[in-house]
Every structure is written in C-alpha cells, then in structure tokens.
Write a protein that holds these residues in place. Structure first.
Motif, short mmCIF file in Angstrom:
data_model
loop_
_atom_site.label_atom_id
_atom_site.label_comp_id
_atom_site.label_asym_id
_atom_site.label_seq_id
_atom_site.Cartn_x
_atom_site.Cartn_y
_atom_site.Cartn_z
N ASP A 71 -0.39 2.61 11.71
CA ASP A 71 0.97 2.28 12.16
C ASP A 71 1.74 1.50 11.10
O ASP A 71 2.93 1.72 10.89
N GLU A 72 1.03 0.59 10.42
CA GLU A 72 1.68 -0.23 9.39
C GLU A 72 2.10 0.66 8.22
O GLU A 72 3.20 0.52 7.68
N ASP A 73 1.22 1.60 7.86
CA ASP A 73 1.53 2.53 6.77
C ASP A 73 2.75 3.39 7.13
O ASP A 73 3.63 3.63 6.31
N ASN B 99 -0.98 -9.12 4.00
CA ASN B 99 -2.39 -8.71 3.96
C ASN B 99 -2.96 -8.91 2.56
O ASN B 99 -2.22 -9.01 1.59
N GLY C 191 -1.61 -5.86 15.72
CA GLY C 191 -0.37 -6.59 15.43
C GLY C 191 0.35 -7.01 16.68
O GLY C 191 0.90 -8.11 16.78
N ARG D 242 -2.85 1.12 2.79
CA ARG D 242 -3.84 1.43 3.82
C ARG D 242 -5.12 2.02 3.22
O ARG D 242 -5.07 3.05 2.54
N VAL E 16 2.92 -1.77 1.93
CA VAL E 16 3.36 -2.70 2.98
C VAL E 16 3.26 -4.12 2.42
O VAL E 16 2.18 -4.73 2.44
N ARG F 170 5.51 -1.91 7.75
CA ARG F 170 5.54 -3.31 8.20
C ARG F 170 4.13 -3.75 8.57
O ARG F 170 3.37 -2.96 9.14
N PRO F 171 3.78 -5.02 8.27
CA PRO F 171 2.43 -5.48 8.60
C PRO F 171 2.27 -5.77 10.09
O PRO F 171 3.24 -6.16 10.76
N PRO G 84 -3.12 -2.83 5.72
CA PRO G 84 -2.37 -2.05 6.70
C PRO G 84 -3.23 -0.97 7.34
O PRO G 84 -4.14 -0.42 6.71
N GLN H 93 5.17 2.63 9.29
CA GLN H 93 6.41 1.87 9.48
C GLN H 93 6.76 0.98 8.29
O GLN H 93 7.86 0.43 8.23
N VAL I 74 1.90 -4.17 13.07
CA VAL I 74 2.76 -3.60 14.11
C VAL I 74 1.99 -2.67 15.05
O VAL I 74 2.54 -2.20 16.05
#
Ligand code: URA
Length: 195
Positions: free
Chosen positions: A55-57, A89, A68, A94, A35, A61-62, A52, A59, A64
C-alpha cells in the motif's frame, strides 16, 4: 524564514536526486515509488519503521496499509495526530514479498537518506518500530521484547523502541503495551523538546 518551512525545503532538496534512486538492489525488485516519509519537518518525535509495503509503495506514503492504520489509530487515541510527528522507514523502497531489507540495503539507505532526515528534523526522540529499525540505528543485534519501552542513547540519538504494528496485528493481546510505549514516547519527546 520560519524554521519548519526551512526544514521542509531542506527535505525536498534532499529527496530530489533520489526520486528514481538506483543505489541499492531494491530499485529493480518491483518498487514503483520511493517512499521518503512524511509529517512535521520540525517534529519532536520521529517514528521509524522497517520499509514500505504494497500500500505504501502504491500511494507513496509511509504506514498507510493495515499496520499503518493501526499506528495512526493508536496515535489518534493518544491525542497525537500523525501530521505532527515525522514518519519514515529504514529503507524507502518496498522489499519484494515484504522481506526484511538486507544489511546492505539498509546501510545504503540509512547513509543516503535516513541519517540526513534525522539531521534536518532533529527530533528530540526517535521511536523505532520493530527490531529491524532498532538494529540498524544501534548497529547491534537486538531483542525487542527486552529492549522495548526503554530509552537508548546511541551516539547523538535518543531512541525509544517498541513493537512493530504488524506484530500487534498478529498478537492483539500486546496492543496495551504498544499503546503505552507510544504514550511514553509522545510525552518524553515533548518533555525533552521543552528543555
Ligand atoms: N511497515 C513498515 O515498516 N513501514 C511502512 O511504511 C509500512 C509497513
């Protein structure tokens, strides 16, 4: 070429060799996506978290997940869209069970990616979220309660630390302080960029 487009291109080129990065132990501890970060490549304000989560892993995206969403809502309430800041980050993969990244993981990722992202974006101000992000940018032990809300100049970086939104989720009474810190960071970044 437009400055923002040029910076976007530099970031894409930076990320390319690291899409399947194997440079630190996090590579083999359950991460699925690297991410890198997102937002305005020419932002006045860069926001840096720890690493991350699930959820970040998932998607790529950081910021989220729940933390987030709190960050995004707070920025929006202050009239600052998250697309207009740059969000990333300290580590881009993650950590298992969301543990704190080790010093080695953080130092490796900072050297390979974060330091270069900062050089490309050249934000007027960096808002760090929580103690891990601040500690790895100033290379010192930190006490976030006493350091938050103050400008810290370190080498050629201008930092403005505040709490991590995960802390605010656990301690909702601190939300006004977090909001106020972000408001200051947004205003300060604008002022500094205008100079
Ligand atoms: N916490 C972080 O520090 N970073 C994220 O991207 C999400 C949660």
């Amino acid at each position: 070429m437009d400055k923002k487009l040029f910076k976007e291109q530099l970031l894409r080129e930076l990320y390319e060799p690291y899409r399947k990065c194997m440079k630190c132990p996090l590579a083999t501890q359950g991460r699925t996506t690297v991410v890198f970060g997102e937002g305005n490549a020419d932002a006045d304000l860069m926001i840096i978290g720890e690493g991350p989560g699930r959820d970040e892993d998932a998607q790529g995206r950081p910021f989220v997940g729940r933390s987030g969403q709190l960050l995004t809502r707070t920025l929006q309430a202050l009239g600052q869209s998250r697309e207009n800041v740059f969000i990333t980050n300290i580590v881009k993969c993650r950590p298992p069970e969301n543990r704190v990244p080790t010093d080695q993981e953080s130092a490796t990722c900072k050297q390979l990616l974060l330091a270069k992202q900062i050089k490309i974006v050249q934000p007027a101000l960096i808002c760090t979220l929580g103690s891990t992000a601040l500690r790895h940018l100033i290379n010192e032990e930190v006490k976030i309660t006493s350091m938050r809300g103050k400008i810290i100049d370190k080498d050629d970086l201008r930092l403005f630390p505040t709490y991590h939104p995960a802390f605010i989720l656990r301690n909702p009474g601190q939300l006004p302080i977090f909001t106020d810190d972000l408001r200051h960071a947004i205003e300060l970044a604008k002022k500094l960029k205008a100079k």
